[in-house]
Design a protein around this motif. Structure first.
Motif, mmCIF file in Angstrom:
data_model
loop_
_atom_site.group_PDB
_atom_site.id
_atom_site.type_symbol
_atom_site.label_atom_id
_atom_site.label_comp_id
_atom_site.label_asym_id
_atom_site.label_seq_id
_atom_site.Cartn_x
_atom_site.Cartn_y
_atom_site.Cartn_z
ATOM 1 N N UNK A 85 0.813 -1.215 0.000
ATOM 2 C CA UNK A 85 0.000 0.000 0.000
ATOM 3 C C UNK A 85 0.850 1.270 0.000
ATOM 4 N N UNK A 86 2.121 1.152 0.347
ATOM 5 C CA UNK A 86 3.008 2.321 0.290
ATOM 6 C C UNK A 86 3.698 2.439 -1.071
ATOM 7 N N UNK B 238 -1.475 -1.204 -11.858
ATOM 8 C CA UNK B 238 -2.516 -2.235 -11.775
ATOM 9 C C UNK B 238 -3.857 -1.718 -12.280
ATOM 10 N N UNK B 239 -4.273 -0.553 -11.799
ATOM 11 C CA UNK B 239 -5.596 -0.060 -12.185
ATOM 12 C C UNK B 239 -5.634 0.355 -13.651
ATOM 13 N N UNK C 286 -8.889 -4.564 -11.074
ATOM 14 C CA UNK C 286 -9.755 -3.870 -10.118
ATOM 15 C C UNK C 286 -9.324 -4.177 -8.681
ATOM 16 N N UNK C 287 -9.378 -3.163 -7.816
ATOM 17 C CA UNK C 287 -9.037 -3.385 -6.402
ATOM 18 C C UNK C 287 -9.971 -4.419 -5.768
ATOM 19 N N UNK D 31 -0.936 -4.923 2.036
ATOM 20 C CA UNK D 31 -0.910 -5.025 0.579
ATOM 21 C C UNK D 31 -2.327 -4.907 0.050
ATOM 22 N N UNK D 32 -2.424 -4.365 -1.143
ATOM 23 C CA UNK D 32 -3.718 -4.299 -1.811
ATOM 24 C C UNK D 32 -3.735 -5.340 -2.912
ATOM 25 N N UNK D 33 -4.822 -6.070 -2.965
ATOM 26 C CA UNK D 33 -4.995 -7.097 -3.981
ATOM 27 C C UNK D 33 -5.851 -6.527 -5.109
ATOM 28 N N UNK D 34 -5.473 -6.857 -6.336
ATOM 29 C CA UNK D 34 -6.223 -6.467 -7.532
ATOM 30 C C UNK D 34 -6.485 -7.729 -8.349
#
Length: 161
Positions: free
Chosen positions: A119-120, A128-129, A134-135, A152-155
């Protein structure tokens, strides 16, 4: 926008891999430390059987990597990407990730691709976007560099997207 292509990695690309993994933010992208030319050759040769990795070229020069690995029986795969520092900010990672996704869906018949980024790392989120992923939510304490957990952000991107 720069015209990019994907091709198989070659042993002769090892100097680019070695130089790439010297960048502080890319050091953690390798499964093991890549500090010698032999390590870089090993990184290249480790991909067959582990997934599908492609050298990203711009104007005939290797500038990055895109890969799909962790392919399971349900048609899911994990995407990763990196671009050498001097080639960033030109849309290369987005274009390469789009090409990889199209290849994975059309040639490998995959149904879903996923990726994660810290996320940082807002630049990776933009890649990714913009590449159509998509998130899917944030996972706290998921990845650990040197024993330190990060969110972490998953896409995800579907073949039907």
């Amino acid at each position: 926008m720069v015209h990019i292509r994907l091709r198989k990695w070659r042993e002769s690309d090892a100097p680019v891999v070695l130089r790439a993994f010297q960048a502080p933010d890319l050091r953690r992208q390798a499964s093991w430390p890549v500090v010698t030319l032999q390590d870089a050759v090993g990184w290249i040769s480790s991909w067959p059987g582990a997934g599908h990795a492609f050298a990203v070229t711009a104007e005939g020069r290797v500038v990055g990597n895109v890969a799909v690995s962790g392919i399971d029986d349900q048609g899911n795969g994990w995407v990763s990407y990196w671009v050498v520092p001097e080639a960033r900010g030109r849309g290369i990672a987005v274009a390469a990730t789009r090409l990889l996704a199209r290849w994975a869906f059309d040639e490998r018949g995959l149904l879903r691709l996923e990726l994660r980024h810290r996320t940082d790392n807002p630049a990776s989120c933009r890649v990714a976007t913009k590449a159509g992923f998509r998130p899917q939510g944030v996972e706290h304490g998921r990845l650990g560099d040197e024993g330190v957990p990060y969110a972490v952000e998953r896409h995800a991107r579907l073949a039907t997207d």
